[in-house]
Design a protein around this motif. Structure first.
Motif, PDB file in Angstrom:
ATOM      1  N   ALA A 148     112.800  71.240  56.204  1.00 37.94           N
ATOM      2  CA  ALA A 148     111.383  70.857  56.321  1.00 37.94           C
ATOM      3  C   ALA A 148     110.676  71.634  57.419  1.00 37.94           C
ATOM      4  CB  ALA A 148     111.274  69.358  56.595  1.00 37.94           C
ATOM      5  N   GLY A 149     111.395  72.567  58.062  1.00 39.99           N
ATOM      6  CA  GLY A 149     110.801  73.379  59.105  1.00 39.99           C
ATOM      7  C   GLY A 149     110.678  72.681  60.450  1.00 39.99           C
ATOM      8  N   VAL A 150     111.498  71.643  60.646  1.00 43.11           N
ATOM      9  CA  VAL A 150     111.471  70.878  61.894  1.00 43.11           C
ATOM     10  C   VAL A 150     112.607  71.344  62.773  1.00 43.11           C
ATOM     11  CG1 VAL A 150     111.616  68.574  62.923  1.00 43.11           C
ATOM     12  CG2 VAL A 150     110.446  68.907  60.715  1.00 43.11           C
ATOM     13  N   GLU A 151     112.304  71.621  64.023  1.00 45.33           N
ATOM     14  CA  GLU A 151     113.338  72.028  64.978  1.00 45.33           C
ATOM     15  C   GLU A 151     114.230  70.843  65.299  1.00 45.33           C
ATOM     16  OE1 GLU A 151     113.728  73.543  69.586  1.00 45.33           O
ATOM     17  OE2 GLU A 151     111.849  73.860  68.540  1.00 45.33           O
ATOM     18  N   VAL A 152     115.523  71.051  65.197  1.00 46.40           N
ATOM     19  CA  VAL A 152     116.504  69.983  65.475  1.00 46.40           C
ATOM     20  C   VAL A 152     116.861  70.027  66.955  1.00 46.40           C
ATOM     21  CG1 VAL A 152     118.802  69.123  64.944  1.00 46.40           C
ATOM     22  CG2 VAL A 152     117.402  70.120  63.134  1.00 46.40           C
ATOM     23  N   ARG A 153     116.757  68.841  67.581  1.00 47.21           N
ATOM     24  CA  ARG A 153     117.182  68.743  68.979  1.00 47.21           C
ATOM     25  C   ARG A 153     117.971  67.487  69.181  1.00 47.21           C
ATOM     26  NH1 ARG A 153     112.911  66.125  71.929  1.00 47.21           N
ATOM     27  NH2 ARG A 153     111.609  65.388  70.292  1.00 47.21           N
TER      28      ARG A 153
ATOM     29  N   MET B 148     121.287  47.908  79.029  1.00 45.60           N
ATOM     30  CA  MET B 148     121.494  49.215  78.429  1.00 45.60           C
ATOM     31  C   MET B 148     121.230  49.200  76.921  1.00 45.60           C
ATOM     32  SD  MET B 148     122.076  51.713  80.366  1.00 45.60           S
ATOM     33  CE  MET B 148     123.234  52.964  80.688  1.00 45.60           C
ATOM     34  N   ARG B 149     121.605  48.126  76.253  1.00 48.75           N
ATOM     35  CA  ARG B 149     121.423  48.068  74.794  1.00 48.75           C
ATOM     36  C   ARG B 149     119.955  48.295  74.426  1.00 48.75           C
ATOM     37  NH1 ARG B 149     124.883  48.961  71.556  1.00 48.75           N
ATOM     38  NH2 ARG B 149     126.316  47.701  72.732  1.00 48.75           N
ATOM     39  N   TRP B 150     119.026  47.702  75.201  1.00 48.96           N
ATOM     40  CA  TRP B 150     117.603  47.848  74.910  1.00 48.96           C
ATOM     41  C   TRP B 150     117.173  49.305  75.030  1.00 48.96           C
ATOM     42  CZ3 TRP B 150     113.993  46.459  72.085  1.00 48.96           C
ATOM     43  CH2 TRP B 150     112.641  46.652  72.393  1.00 48.96           C
ATOM     44  N   HIS B 151     117.703  50.029  76.020  1.00 46.49           N
ATOM     45  CA  HIS B 151     117.368  51.449  76.166  1.00 46.49           C
ATOM     46  C   HIS B 151     117.845  52.239  74.947  1.00 46.49           C
ATOM     47  CE1 HIS B 151     115.950  50.937  80.232  1.00 46.49           C
ATOM     48  NE2 HIS B 151     117.088  50.360  80.568  1.00 46.49           N
ATOM     49  N   HIS B 152     119.050  51.908  74.497  1.00 45.32           N
ATOM     50  CA  HIS B 152     119.584  52.576  73.303  1.00 45.32           C
ATOM     51  C   HIS B 152     118.675  52.317  72.095  1.00 45.32           C
ATOM     52  CE1 HIS B 152     122.271  53.940  70.141  1.00 45.32           C
ATOM     53  NE2 HIS B 152     122.195  52.729  69.590  1.00 45.32           N
ATOM     54  N   VAL B 153     118.331  51.066  71.878  1.00 46.04           N
ATOM     55  CA  VAL B 153     117.495  50.713  70.723  1.00 46.04           C
ATOM     56  C   VAL B 153     116.151  51.435  70.802  1.00 46.04           C
ATOM     57  CG1 VAL B 153     116.252  48.817  69.604  1.00 46.04           C
ATOM     58  CG2 VAL B 153     118.654  48.525  70.252  1.00 46.04           C
ATOM     59  N   GLN B 154     115.537  51.459  71.966  1.00 47.30           N
ATOM     60  CA  GLN B 154     114.259  52.168  72.117  1.00 47.30           C
ATOM     61  C   GLN B 154     114.422  53.650  71.792  1.00 47.30           C
ATOM     62  OE1 GLN B 154     113.548  50.775  76.200  1.00 47.30           O
ATOM     63  NE2 GLN B 154     111.589  49.994  75.469  1.00 47.30           N
TER      64      GLN B 154
ATOM     65  N   TRP C 221     121.543  56.440  60.599  1.00 47.66           N
ATOM     66  CA  TRP C 221     122.815  56.768  61.246  1.00 47.66           C
ATOM     67  C   TRP C 221     122.631  57.912  62.228  1.00 47.66           C
ATOM     68  CZ3 TRP C 221     127.659  56.629  57.610  1.00 47.66           C
ATOM     69  CH2 TRP C 221     127.705  55.424  56.911  1.00 47.66           C
ATOM     70  N   TRP C 222     121.842  58.916  61.844  1.00 45.34           N
ATOM     71  CA  TRP C 222     121.560  60.058  62.724  1.00 45.34           C
ATOM     72  C   TRP C 222     120.916  59.579  64.015  1.00 45.34           C
ATOM     73  CZ3 TRP C 222     116.621  61.641  64.268  1.00 45.34           C
ATOM     74  CH2 TRP C 222     116.551  62.875  64.920  1.00 45.34           C
ATOM     75  N   ALA C 223     119.899  58.732  63.888  1.00 45.92           N
ATOM     76  CA  ALA C 223     119.198  58.240  65.080  1.00 45.92           C
ATOM     77  C   ALA C 223     120.149  57.457  65.974  1.00 45.92           C
ATOM     78  CB  ALA C 223     118.003  57.383  64.664  1.00 45.92           C
ATOM     79  N   ASP C 224     120.991  56.621  65.395  1.00 47.54           N
ATOM     80  CA  ASP C 224     121.949  55.825  66.167  1.00 47.54           C
ATOM     81  C   ASP C 224     122.998  56.711  66.830  1.00 47.54           C
ATOM     82  OD1 ASP C 224     123.276  53.549  67.194  1.00 47.54           O
ATOM     83  OD2 ASP C 224     124.415  53.252  65.342  1.00 47.54           O
ATOM     84  N   MET C 225     123.504  57.670  66.089  1.00 46.56           N
ATOM     85  CA  MET C 225     124.619  58.488  66.580  1.00 46.56           C
ATOM     86  C   MET C 225     124.182  59.684  67.422  1.00 46.56           C
ATOM     87  SD  MET C 225     127.057  56.620  65.745  1.00 46.56           S
ATOM     88  CE  MET C 225     128.230  57.696  66.554  1.00 46.56           C
ATOM     89  N   THR C 226     122.886  59.847  67.629  1.00 46.84           N
ATOM     90  CA  THR C 226     122.401  60.910  68.528  1.00 46.84           C
ATOM     91  C   THR C 226     121.565  60.315  69.658  1.00 46.84           C
ATOM     92  OG1 THR C 226     120.446  61.373  67.153  1.00 46.84           O
ATOM     93  CG2 THR C 226     122.457  62.690  66.719  1.00 46.84           C
ATOM     94  N   THR C 227     121.778  59.033  69.924  1.00 46.29           N
ATOM     95  CA  THR C 227     121.108  58.351  71.030  1.00 46.29           C
ATOM     96  C   THR C 227     122.165  57.671  71.888  1.00 46.29           C
ATOM     97  OG1 THR C 227     119.179  57.912  69.641  1.00 46.29           O
ATOM     98  CG2 THR C 227     119.374  56.628  71.661  1.00 46.29           C
ATOM     99  N   GLY C 228     122.192  58.021  73.160  1.00 46.12           N
ATOM    100  CA  GLY C 228     123.162  57.417  74.066  1.00 46.12           C
ATOM    101  C   GLY C 228     122.747  56.027  74.510  1.00 46.12           C
ATOM    102  N   PRO C 229     123.607  55.365  75.270  1.00 51.30           N
ATOM    103  CA  PRO C 229     123.308  54.017  75.751  1.00 51.30           C
ATOM    104  C   PRO C 229     122.049  53.942  76.614  1.00 51.30           C
ATOM    105  CG  PRO C 229     125.603  54.560  76.173  1.00 51.30           C
ATOM    106  CD  PRO C 229     124.931  55.815  75.684  1.00 51.30           C
TER     107      PRO C 229
ATOM    108  N   GLY D  37     119.371  55.654  76.071  1.00 46.63           N
ATOM    109  CA  GLY D  37     118.215  55.981  75.245  1.00 46.63           C
ATOM    110  C   GLY D  37     117.928  57.459  75.128  1.00 46.63           C
ATOM    111  N   ASN D  38     118.676  58.268  75.828  1.00 51.80           N
ATOM    112  CA  ASN D  38     118.468  59.718  75.770  1.00 51.80           C
ATOM    113  C   ASN D  38     119.171  60.326  74.563  1.00 51.80           C
ATOM    114  OD1 ASN D  38     116.891  59.923  78.123  1.00 51.80           O
ATOM    115  ND2 ASN D  38     118.724  59.889  79.401  1.00 51.80           N
ATOM    116  N   THR D  39     118.674  61.466  74.130  1.00 49.84           N
ATOM    117  CA  THR D  39     119.244  62.187  73.002  1.00 49.84           C
ATOM    118  C   THR D  39     120.555  62.844  73.424  1.00 49.84           C
ATOM    119  OG1 THR D  39     117.063  62.585  72.078  1.00 49.84           O
ATOM    120  CG2 THR D  39     118.821  64.053  71.353  1.00 49.84           C
ATOM    121  N   VAL D  40     121.564  62.696  72.566  1.00 53.06           N
ATOM    122  CA  VAL D  40     122.873  63.310  72.792  1.00 53.06           C
ATOM    123  C   VAL D  40     123.345  63.905  71.468  1.00 53.06           C
ATOM    124  CG1 VAL D  40     123.523  61.723  74.659  1.00 53.06           C
ATOM    125  CG2 VAL D  40     124.140  61.164  72.302  1.00 53.06           C
ATOM    126  N   GLY D  41     124.315  64.781  71.542  1.00 53.50           N
ATOM    127  CA  GLY D  41     124.943  65.286  70.329  1.00 53.50           C
ATOM    128  C   GLY D  41     125.868  64.225  69.753  1.00 53.50           C
ATOM    129  N   VAL D  42     126.120  64.291  68.465  1.00 54.26           N
ATOM    130  CA  VAL D  42     126.950  63.291  67.811  1.00 54.26           C
ATOM    131  C   VAL D  42     128.359  63.257  68.405  1.00 54.26           C
ATOM    132  CG1 VAL D  42     127.608  64.813  65.872  1.00 54.26           C
ATOM    133  CG2 VAL D  42     127.686  62.307  65.605  1.00 54.26           C
TER     134      VAL D  42
END
Length: 166
Positions: free
Chosen positions: A161-166, A1-7, A104-112, A114-119
């Motif tokens: 910067a005009g980037v959509e946040v997801r 699972m750790r590898w999926h998170h890192v990716q 920190w954003w990338a780490d705290m918005t990525t689940g175990p 590897g999918n995007t999650v809310g903080v």
């Protein structure tokens, strides 16, 4: 699972790379890929992954900035205090920059997985995984305001910067 998170953290970092210079992009990508290297059993000298990872990278000759980003990622100073490694962690200064916030954003918005999650979802997942009495749960509870603030600052930069946040 750790590898999926890192990716997933690396993917998240790439998704916001336009906020940074080429040089900062490279350091962000490297820090994203290496932020959890200290979990590797062969590197886990103290059991505190941020410190173990930074020490390993320093021994291998990586830049001081990369080592510091790994050492200080996601509010590590609080966990260091709880584990009584504050003096050792202080070897690397937390740069407190938009790039640090982005990691920190990338780490705290990525689940175990590897999918995007809310903080808040990520913080709840960490608490559930470790249980109510674990030191990591105590750490994440104390770190939550600062982690959320770093995520919010990064998302504000993306919106500006005009980037959509997801």
């Amino acid at each position: 699972m750790r590898w999926h998170h890192v990716q997933g953290v690396v993917r998240r970092s790439h998704s916001i790379s336009m906020l940074f210079s080429r040089q900062d992009q490279n350091i962000l990508f490297a820090a994203s890929a290496l932020h959890d290297v200290g979990y590797a059993p062969k590197l886990a000298g103290t059991g505190f992954h941020s410190l173990d990872g930074a020490r390993y990278l320093e021994r291998k000759g990586y830049s001081a900035r990369l080592c510091a980003l790994v050492a200080q990622h996601s509010c590590a100073y609080i966990e260091a205090r709880l584990r009584m490694y504050s003096v050792e962690l202080a070897h690397w200064v937390d740069e407190r920059t938009p790039l640090r916030d982005a990691l920190w954003w990338a780490d705290m918005t990525t689940g175990p997985d590897g999918n995007t999650v809310g903080v808040h979802e990520r913080i709840a997942e960490i608490r559930a995984r470790y249980g109510p009495e674990d030191l990591v749960t105590v750490f994440i509870r104390e770190a939550e305001p600062e982690l959320v603030a770093a995520v919010e600052r990064t998302e504000a930069r993306l919106r500006a910067a005009g980037v959509e946040v997801r």
